[in-house]
Scaffold this motif. Structure first.
Motif, PDB file in Angstrom:
ATOM      1  N   ALA A  80       0.834  -1.210   0.000  1.00  0.00           N
ATOM      2  CA  ALA A  80       0.000   0.000   0.000  1.00  0.00           C
ATOM      3  C   ALA A  80       0.866   1.257   0.000  1.00  0.00           C
ATOM      4  CB  ALA A  80      -0.930  -0.013   1.210  1.00  0.00           C
ATOM      5  N   GLN A  81       1.977   1.236   0.755  1.00  0.00           N
ATOM      6  CA  GLN A  81       2.901   2.376   0.749  1.00  0.00           C
ATOM      7  C   GLN A  81       3.517   2.560  -0.629  1.00  0.00           C
ATOM      8  OE1 GLN A  81       5.450   1.030   4.089  1.00  0.00           O
ATOM      9  NE2 GLN A  81       5.112   3.059   4.957  1.00  0.00           N
ATOM     10  N   ILE A  82       3.974   1.476  -1.215  1.00  0.00           N
ATOM     11  CA  ILE A  82       4.636   1.549  -2.521  1.00  0.00           C
ATOM     12  C   ILE A  82       3.726   2.188  -3.554  1.00  0.00           C
ATOM     13  CG2 ILE A  82       5.481   0.133  -4.446  1.00  0.00           C
ATOM     14  CD1 ILE A  82       6.527  -1.852  -2.284  1.00  0.00           C
ATOM     15  N   PHE A  83       2.446   1.824  -3.521  1.00  0.00           N
ATOM     16  CA  PHE A  83       1.487   2.316  -4.518  1.00  0.00           C
ATOM     17  C   PHE A  83       0.730   3.555  -4.048  1.00  0.00           C
ATOM     18  CE2 PHE A  83       2.223  -1.913  -6.215  1.00  0.00           C
ATOM     19  CZ  PHE A  83       2.211  -1.678  -7.587  1.00  0.00           C
ATOM     20  N   ASP A  84       1.150   4.120  -2.912  1.00  0.00           N
ATOM     21  CA  ASP A  84       0.560   5.367  -2.432  1.00  0.00           C
ATOM     22  C   ASP A  84      -0.937   5.231  -2.130  1.00  0.00           C
ATOM     23  OD1 ASP A  84       0.438   7.989  -1.631  1.00  0.00           O
ATOM     24  OD2 ASP A  84       0.379   8.828  -3.657  1.00  0.00           O
ATOM     25  N   VAL A  85      -1.291   4.112  -1.515  1.00  0.00           N
ATOM     26  CA  VAL A  85      -2.681   3.905  -1.083  1.00  0.00           C
ATOM     27  C   VAL A  85      -2.679   3.442   0.373  1.00  0.00           C
ATOM     28  CG1 VAL A  85      -3.663   3.484  -3.377  1.00  0.00           C
ATOM     29  CG2 VAL A  85      -2.677   1.569  -2.085  1.00  0.00           C
ATOM     30  N   GLY A  86      -1.922   4.144   1.188  1.00  0.00           N
ATOM     31  CA  GLY A  86      -1.768   3.766   2.584  1.00  0.00           C
ATOM     32  C   GLY A  86      -3.059   3.537   3.336  1.00  0.00           C
ATOM     33  N   PRO A  87      -4.068   4.416   3.225  1.00  0.00           N
ATOM     34  CA  PRO A  87      -5.332   4.206   3.949  1.00  0.00           C
ATOM     35  C   PRO A  87      -6.024   2.896   3.586  1.00  0.00           C
ATOM     36  CG  PRO A  87      -5.157   6.477   3.226  1.00  0.00           C
ATOM     37  CD  PRO A  87      -4.025   5.744   2.579  1.00  0.00           C
ATOM     38  N   ARG A  88      -5.899   2.474   2.337  1.00  0.00           N
ATOM     39  CA  ARG A  88      -6.506   1.192   1.949  1.00  0.00           C
ATOM     40  C   ARG A  88      -5.820   0.044   2.692  1.00  0.00           C
ATOM     41  NH1 ARG A  88      -6.920   1.526  -4.678  1.00  0.00           N
ATOM     42  NH2 ARG A  88      -7.363   3.761  -4.816  1.00  0.00           N
ATOM     43  N   GLY A  89      -4.503   0.118   2.772  1.00  0.00           N
ATOM     44  CA  GLY A  89      -3.766  -0.914   3.483  1.00  0.00           C
ATOM     45  C   GLY A  89      -4.137  -0.965   4.949  1.00  0.00           C
ATOM     46  N   GLU A  90      -4.237   0.191   5.572  1.00  0.00           N
ATOM     47  CA  GLU A  90      -4.588   0.255   6.987  1.00  0.00           C
ATOM     48  C   GLU A  90      -5.971  -0.354   7.231  1.00  0.00           C
ATOM     49  OE1 GLU A  90      -4.319   4.306   8.125  1.00  0.00           O
ATOM     50  OE2 GLU A  90      -2.159   4.455   7.755  1.00  0.00           O
ATOM     51  N   ALA A  91      -6.921  -0.027   6.385  1.00  0.00           N
ATOM     52  CA  ALA A  91      -8.286  -0.534   6.568  1.00  0.00           C
ATOM     53  C   ALA A  91      -8.363  -2.036   6.309  1.00  0.00           C
ATOM     54  CB  ALA A  91      -9.244   0.213   5.647  1.00  0.00           C
ATOM     55  N   LEU A  92      -7.646  -2.512   5.293  1.00  0.00           N
ATOM     56  CA  LEU A  92      -7.657  -3.933   4.987  1.00  0.00           C
ATOM     57  C   LEU A  92      -7.049  -4.737   6.136  1.00  0.00           C
ATOM     58  CD1 LEU A  92      -8.172  -6.290   3.070  1.00  0.00           C
ATOM     59  CD2 LEU A  92      -5.989  -5.764   1.939  1.00  0.00           C
ATOM     60  N   VAL A  93      -5.922  -4.277   6.662  1.00  0.00           N
ATOM     61  CA  VAL A  93      -5.279  -4.965   7.781  1.00  0.00           C
ATOM     62  C   VAL A  93      -6.192  -4.964   9.002  1.00  0.00           C
ATOM     63  CG1 VAL A  93      -3.378  -4.833   9.443  1.00  0.00           C
ATOM     64  CG2 VAL A  93      -2.917  -4.605   6.997  1.00  0.00           C
ATOM     65  N   ALA A  94      -6.832  -3.844   9.271  1.00  0.00           N
ATOM     66  CA  ALA A  94      -7.732  -3.770  10.427  1.00  0.00           C
ATOM     67  C   ALA A  94      -8.877  -4.764  10.295  1.00  0.00           C
ATOM     68  CB  ALA A  94      -8.279  -2.351  10.574  1.00  0.00           C
ATOM     69  N   ASP A  95      -9.428  -4.884   9.096  1.00  0.00           N
ATOM     70  CA  ASP A  95     -10.515  -5.829   8.857  1.00  0.00           C
ATOM     71  C   ASP A  95     -10.043  -7.263   9.056  1.00  0.00           C
ATOM     72  OD1 ASP A  95     -13.198  -6.615   7.691  1.00  0.00           O
ATOM     73  OD2 ASP A  95     -11.873  -7.491   6.192  1.00  0.00           O
ATOM     74  N   LEU A  96      -8.884  -7.602   8.506  1.00  0.00           N
ATOM     75  CA  LEU A  96      -8.350  -8.955   8.629  1.00  0.00           C
ATOM     76  C   LEU A  96      -8.039  -9.294  10.086  1.00  0.00           C
ATOM     77  CD1 LEU A  96      -5.961  -9.010   5.530  1.00  0.00           C
ATOM     78  CD2 LEU A  96      -8.136 -10.223   5.757  1.00  0.00           C
ATOM     79  N   LYS A  97      -7.454  -8.358  10.812  1.00  0.00           N
ATOM     80  CA  LYS A  97      -7.129  -8.597  12.223  1.00  0.00           C
ATOM     81  C   LYS A  97      -8.384  -8.852  13.053  1.00  0.00           C
ATOM     82  CE  LYS A  97      -2.690  -6.226  12.773  1.00  0.00           C
ATOM     83  NZ  LYS A  97      -1.964  -5.124  13.459  1.00  0.00           N
ATOM     84  N   ALA A  98      -9.417  -8.095  12.786  1.00  0.00           N
ATOM     85  CA  ALA A  98     -10.660  -8.271  13.539  1.00  0.00           C
ATOM     86  C   ALA A  98     -11.249  -9.653  13.289  1.00  0.00           C
ATOM     87  CB  ALA A  98     -11.665  -7.182  13.162  1.00  0.00           C
ATOM     88  N   ARG A  99     -11.216 -10.104  12.048  1.00  0.00           N
ATOM     89  CA  ARG A  99     -11.737 -11.430  11.714  1.00  0.00           C
ATOM     90  C   ARG A  99     -10.862 -12.535  12.298  1.00  0.00           C
ATOM     91  NH1 ARG A  99     -11.964 -11.422   5.522  1.00  0.00           N
ATOM     92  NH2 ARG A  99     -12.669 -13.573   5.867  1.00  0.00           N
ATOM     93  N   GLU A 100      -9.551 -12.319  12.272  1.00  0.00           N
ATOM     94  CA  GLU A 100      -8.620 -13.282  12.872  1.00  0.00           C
ATOM     95  C   GLU A 100      -8.923 -13.465  14.355  1.00  0.00           C
ATOM     96  OE1 GLU A 100      -3.775 -13.727  13.616  1.00  0.00           O
ATOM     97  OE2 GLU A 100      -4.638 -11.821  12.984  1.00  0.00           O
ATOM     98  N   GLU A 101      -9.065 -12.362  15.067  1.00  0.00           N
ATOM     99  CA  GLU A 101      -9.335 -12.423  16.505  1.00  0.00           C
ATOM    100  C   GLU A 101     -10.673 -13.098  16.790  1.00  0.00           C
ATOM    101  OE1 GLU A 101      -9.067  -8.380  17.729  1.00  0.00           O
ATOM    102  OE2 GLU A 101      -6.889  -8.258  17.420  1.00  0.00           O
TER     103      GLU A 101
END
Length: 340
Positions: free
Chosen positions: A176-197
């Motif tokens: 996400a940083q490389i492609f300049d879409v940091g907020p998308r990466g943050e939201a995707l990780v947050a969603d995955l972490k919540a489902r993992e937990e």
């Protein structure tokens, strides 16, 4: 038999919604320099295109809403996640399996995103990272394949420490940083972490004791020892997180273990891979199930007798965003099996 098909609708919805809401201004400061699997890579701007060598990298880019940047894909184990089927149909598949160096270079990508170091790495069968660098093409390897892992010990490598989802989340964040879409990466990780937990909590609530499992990926031939999950990879993480003992004690990523050894360990649950790939006869899930039911050794296991077989897409057994789907499916299966 528990055969819930893996889905990732929340990933697709999340990626699409985030993409629509992304602010126009840049979030990444260039030049961006990252140390990736021991190699320093610098980006002066977001890449204008990318070719992927590995399904995990492809689906991460799709989930980040970057499908329009993908010029070609390769190394497929199973169908793309259904939410990305239409998108993927319009993108060239450079190769179903291992691409040749020239076919990747011919696309003139701004980046090559890699799933495995054994494809692009020090002894890469496609190329070394230096070969791409010499042509001005940067490469990025998903950290999940190098963090806590020695890839000099054969194609699959050896895990030096248990795989952790953090390395997958690192890959998502850095792409996400490389492609300049940091907020998308943050939201995707947050969603995955919540489902993992949530999946882990559901399994822990079952109060399992002395439950065990084996993950069967494939076999070179039906009547020889199978490739099963060792102690350090993504399946080992899933088993530990959900309270299952891995009956395979090797630290290799996918060791070959005899059915006699597995049967003596008598796993509570057998997890079998389903895939579209057909390199080996055992790639076919129906052949796996037939073997388990008829083989004089395998058929004696309690998991087979009691129909405690879980079918997962093969790609969910490798580090990928599908690990979350696999956790959810396994947790639901354990509840169905009533193992208390």
């Amino acid at each position: 038999m528990f055969t819930k098909r893996l889905t990732a609708s929340s990933l697709a919805v999340c990626g699409a919604a985030i993409g629509m809401a992304l602010p126009a201004q840049a979030d990444t400061s260039y030049p961006l320099t990252l140390t990736n699997c021991g190699v320093e890579v610098t980006f002066d701007a977001a890449p204008d295109s990318v070719v992927t060598v590995g399904q995990a990298a492809t689906e991460i880019l799709y989930a980040l809403g970057l499908g329009d940047k993908v010029e070609g894909t390769s190394v497929w184990f199973t169908d793309v996640l259904p939410e990305f089927a239409e998108l993927n149909a319009g993108i060239e598949r450079v190769s179903d399996n291992d691409p040749i160096f020239e076919s990747v270079v011919a696309k003139r990508p701004g980046l090559v995103a890699v799933q495995y170091e054994w494809h692009v790495g020090a002894q890469g069968i496609v190329a070394t990272r230096e070969q791409f660098s010499d042509l001005g093409i940067p490469t990025y390897t998903l950290p999940a394949d190098c963090v806590g892992k020695d890839n000099t010990t054969g194609s699959d490598g050896t895990r030096l420490e248990l795989y952790a989802m953090d390395s997958l989340y690192q890959g998502i964040t850095e792409l996400a940083q490389i492609f300049d879409v940091g907020p998308r990466g943050e939201a995707l990780v947050a969603d995955l972490k919540a489902r993992e937990e949530a999946a882990i909590a559901a399994a822990q609530a079952l109060g399992l004791e002395d439950a065990s499992a084996v993950f069967w990926f494939s076999s070179a031939e039906m009547d020889i020892d199978p490739y099963v999950a060792g102690q350090g990879g993504a399946p080992a993480y899933m088993m530990q997180a959900l309270g299952l003992e891995n009956v395979v004690k090797s630290n290799e990523e996918w060791p070959v273990v005899s059915w006699e050894t597995i049967a003596r360990a008598n796993p509570t649950v057998i997890v079998a891979a389903r895939m579209e790939r057909r390199r080996f006869e055992a790639d076919d899930i129906e052949r796996k199930l037939e073997f388990l039911a008829t083989d004089p050794v395998a058929s004696l296991m309690e998991a087979v007798k009691n129909d405690r077989i879980v079918i997962l897409d093969a790609h969910s057994m490798d580090p990928s965003i599908r690990n979350i789907n696999a956790l959810e499916t396994l947790a639901a299966a354990l509840a169905e099996f009533d193992l208390k």
